[in-house]
Each structure stands twice: as C-alpha cells, then as structure tokens.
Design a protein around this motif. Sequence first.
Motif, PDB file in Angstrom:
ATOM      1  N   GLY A 212      25.387 -28.884 -19.072  1.00 39.09           N
ATOM      2  CA  GLY A 212      24.030 -27.855 -18.714  1.00 39.09           C
ATOM      3  C   GLY A 212      24.244 -27.353 -19.724  1.00 39.09           C
ATOM      4  N   VAL A 213      23.114 -25.822 -19.485  1.00 36.14           N
ATOM      5  CA  VAL A 213      23.264 -23.927 -19.556  1.00 36.14           C
ATOM      6  C   VAL A 213      24.019 -23.160 -18.822  1.00 36.14           C
ATOM      7  CG1 VAL A 213      22.332 -22.136 -20.816  1.00 36.14           C
ATOM      8  CG2 VAL A 213      21.372 -24.850 -21.448  1.00 36.14           C
ATOM      9  N   VAL A 214      25.041 -23.020 -18.908  1.00 36.38           N
ATOM     10  CA  VAL A 214      25.585 -21.642 -17.881  1.00 36.38           C
ATOM     11  C   VAL A 214      24.523 -20.162 -18.357  1.00 36.38           C
ATOM     12  CG1 VAL A 214      27.248 -20.095 -16.995  1.00 36.38           C
ATOM     13  CG2 VAL A 214      27.993 -22.932 -17.797  1.00 36.38           C
ATOM     14  N   THR A 215      24.126 -19.942 -16.897  1.00 37.58           N
ATOM     15  CA  THR A 215      23.247 -19.098 -17.320  1.00 37.58           C
ATOM     16  C   THR A 215      23.674 -17.499 -16.638  1.00 37.58           C
ATOM     17  OG1 THR A 215      22.435 -18.840 -14.962  1.00 37.58           O
ATOM     18  CG2 THR A 215      20.967 -19.660 -16.520  1.00 37.58           C
ATOM     19  N   ARG A 216      25.219 -18.106 -15.513  1.00 39.28           N
ATOM     20  CA  ARG A 216      25.608 -17.231 -14.868  1.00 39.28           C
ATOM     21  C   ARG A 216      27.123 -17.532 -14.168  1.00 39.28           C
ATOM     22  NH1 ARG A 216      21.392 -13.938 -11.616  1.00 39.28           N
ATOM     23  NH2 ARG A 216      20.074 -15.535 -12.870  1.00 39.28           N
ATOM     24  N   TYR A 217      28.428 -17.203 -13.852  1.00 39.39           N
ATOM     25  CA  TYR A 217      29.232 -16.899 -13.378  1.00 39.39           C
ATOM     26  C   TYR A 217      29.487 -15.765 -11.907  1.00 39.39           C
ATOM     27  CZ  TYR A 217      30.814 -19.462 -17.302  1.00 39.39           C
ATOM     28  OH  TYR A 217      30.588 -20.675 -18.529  1.00 39.39           O
ATOM     29  N   TRP A 218      29.916 -16.180 -11.069  1.00 39.97           N
ATOM     30  CA  TRP A 218      30.327 -15.275  -9.764  1.00 39.97           C
ATOM     31  C   TRP A 218      31.952 -15.545  -9.933  1.00 39.97           C
ATOM     32  CZ3 TRP A 218      25.908 -18.049 -10.046  1.00 39.97           C
ATOM     33  CH2 TRP A 218      25.013 -17.314  -9.130  1.00 39.97           C
TER      34      TRP A 218
END
Length: 535
Positions: A212-218
Amino acid sequence: MTGTPGGQAPGTQPEGRHRPAAAIAVTGADRQYADLVSGLNQRYTAAPEAIRLATSTEQVVGVVQEAVRRGKRLSVRSSGHCYEDFVYHPDVQIILDMSGMRNISYDPRLNAIAIESGATNLQAYQTTYPRWGVVAPTGFCYSVAMGGHVSGGAWGPLCRTHGLVVDHLYAVEVVVVDAAGRARAVVATREEDDPHRDLWWAHTGGGGGNFGVVTRYWFRSPGASGRDPRGLLPRPPAELLVNAVSWPWAELGRADFHRLAQNYAEWHVANSSPDSPQRALISQLVLNHRSAGQIGMVALVDASVPDAEQILSDYLKQLGDGVGVAPGAMTAAMGELPALPRFAQARRLPWLHAVRMLGTTNSVLNDPTLRAEYKSSYMRAAFPDGHLEALYRHLTRDDLSNPNLNVLLTSYGGRINAVDPAATAAPHRGAAFKMLWQAFWNDPADDDRYIGWARDCYREVYADTGGVPVPGDVTDGCYVNYPDIDLGDPRFNTSSVPWHDLYYKENYPRLQQVKKRWDPRNVFRHAQSVTLPDA
C-alpha cells in the motif's frame, strides 16, 4: 492498540463524511512536469498521465481510489531515490508524489513521534534532535525520504549502537485496497493484540511498493516509558570523533589491497556482536577504481564513551596492519562522500553537524545528469581469496577511467544483531558489514560500459555461489533498499536461490501472506514486488 490519530476508530481511517480537496494534478501540459517524472537516477524516466501531489492521508486515499476505479497503473514516490525503475517505469500512468507530506510531531494518542513519509532524513534529524534530543536512527543520505527508506529496514550512523530504524517502529499508517477495490487508510501497530499487526511487521523490512501507500510512521523504542518525547527514542552522542584518511593507488600493490580490505572485514567480524565495546565505531571503506587515485576511509566514534580515542586508534592500527603504504588525507570526493582533508587527524564535532556534513556536501547527490548502477551484499565472514582477487582485478582495470566506480564497505552488526531474524521483516541479523557496488556517470552512451563493469565485478566476486551472495557462512544475501533487477535474471543469477530469498530469506512466505490479506488485487507492484502466494 493504544490509540489512533485524529480520534478515528481503532485501526482504520475512513474516507470521511466530507470530500477533501483533491491532490494537485500535474500533467504534460504543465511546465513542471519534466521535473517530476524522474528521480535521482536519470536512467529512468516515466511518462505518466499525471503526477498527483498529496498533502494528506485523505488525498492519498482519493488518488488510490481513482487509480483503482479507472484501472490505472500507480507508482509512489517519496524522494525519488529508488535505484531501479520501480517508480519511474514506462507502464506507470499515475505517480503519487508524497514529498509534500513532511510533518513531524509528537502524537500523544500513540505516545510516539510521528514522521510523515515525505520527510527526509535531514528534516527528521533537524526536527527531532533540536526539539527533544532524540532521533529515529535512519540513514546518512540527507535527501532520502522516510516512505521507502524505513519500510526497507533502513540503517544509518547509529545502527551499531541502536539497531535498525525499524527496531524502533511502533506504528505505520498505510493506504490499502481490499478485494472489493475499496481504498482506505489503516493504522497498524506492534502491539501483540493489534489485529493489523501483520501489516506493521511487513513494513519493518518488507520494502516499498508492496502492500500500500505509507503515509506516516510512528516511532517509539521498545521499553521506552513515560509520555515525554525526550525519552521515547535513542539519544545520539553529543559529539562524534570524525576521522578520514586515504591510501594512494599509485603505491598500493595487489598484496596491499588484499590486506587492507581483509583487515576491514576481519575487524568487523570480530566486533559484530550486539555487546561489543567497539560498536561505538562505524566506518566506511571506499574501494575506488584506480582512476580515482585513492582508496578512502571514514570513521565515526561516539565521543562520549571513555575510550573513544583508543577505539579509533586500535581500529586504524588493525586497518593498516601489513599494508605497506601509510594513510594520508582524503583529498578527493568518493561515491557519496565529500573530500575530507581536514579530518586526516581526528576531530570532534557535534553530532548533528557531523551527520549533516557527511550527508550534504557531495555534488553527486544533486547532479541532474546522474546515471547509476548499484548492487549489494551482506557479509558474515572475512573475504575468501577469490573475492579479494576479483575486486582487485576490476578496480584496477585499465580499459576504464572513471573515478566514480567503487565498492563501498560499511559497518553493520552490533545492536542490529541483537534482534531475531523473524521479529521484523529485515532478516539479515548476523552480518558484520555490508557492500555496495556504485557506478556513476553522465553520458547515456556509457550505459553499457559502466553497467557492464558492475555486473562483471559482482558476478566474479560471487562466482562460487552462482554470481550472487547466497545466504550462508560467508555471505548473507542482499539489501532490499538497494534493489537490483539482475538478481532475478538467470543470465546473472545462476544459483538456485531466487531474488526474493536474497532480500527476505525465510521471511518471504510470511510477506506473501500479508500481501494476500492487504493487497489481494496486486494494485501495488513493480518488477520485484512481493507476489501473491498463488501467483
């Protein structure tokens, strides 16, 4: 799961009750189009119908939904650093550009530091370190963005002391497409009871463009406690001891070259354990083609450890043992490293100053005519004689004259090797150092010559294992963030080990199951993407 962003229901973010502003579309009629259809490697240029510039998760969902509805081939760009044509491919019809998603903040809901996928290494360092004195331990190159970098199991200057960046990944937000063709955003965490945990795991080394498309990481380190962001991630040393030296090719014979490269390998093999006191040192040895004039070495040592100078001194002594040439200043740029003549004698620098200097001061990374070829390997043991001889032969070929041909040896091991190979999707947890073949040039007419050099050198180094670094006692496969399409070509890989096992080893079947669950329509694909298990 401890919480979700924006107060949404746990695990997912719906498309919303209102229609958000659509991502900007750039087409061939716009003057900026030519700047957006290629990345760092100018060998690859796409001709999409449009580039869509997203600035929010909702816009990403919209673009992905549009691509699915219209049956358009989609690729995703974070910073344009992909070594192959996985983003800028002739078949791509829509490029989703994530470079506008750069927000970095502390998220109290997840008690973690959130970094959007378009933020670069330098932006992340220059935000989290001044604000909170901590960093997610990502890479050297200043302009590489988080999107593909993290998902491929990124390593960097803190890797031997703090492991890979994915060892600190708490959660990831991914826009996925289900079997019915519905696009939605899903938040997956490392919590054992999170029903989406497999999606988190796949982004701890499974590579970009697969699920998929990664939008953010934590990011939050395992075991971190409290709710103060200053205690959630590793603290870099306040200072680094920086040293850079070189050996002149004009004075290096075959035996000297063999000894120098082998000394590097043996030191790293001897000091690759998770608790090695020498893990405070990380080093790169740049084995340049002879036309560059020098072989170079850069070492960084955590200056806060009591015996930092002695660690560096002992390392330099072992590196030069049996080499009949004394090192001097590193007066030439090498690969992505700048010339560093003022560091022939070790100097102390504040951590951020040192990392910024090494990552930003080489013009190669800003050359709009750059063409390149790359190959990689992980090494578990010292070099067999055949490896050293093949390297020497190709680095001294006199039918080529290009100072930008090199094989880069880079420190690995240390805390990286404290993690079980199955705990994350990044399986290479027993390597001592990494190797990267780099060939840079500018004229398309030279493509065959320099691609051929990299292929020939690589194939001869690993001639005993079918032309590739088959996982075993000596070698341990390849790094997915340095993709190499030749690994899947039977002309160049004559071993019985497929490309995906060189990248993922025993983790590949599990990645295929994640693919089946989260991308059953195979929307996200490229020449080396994870395949569906029944494909």
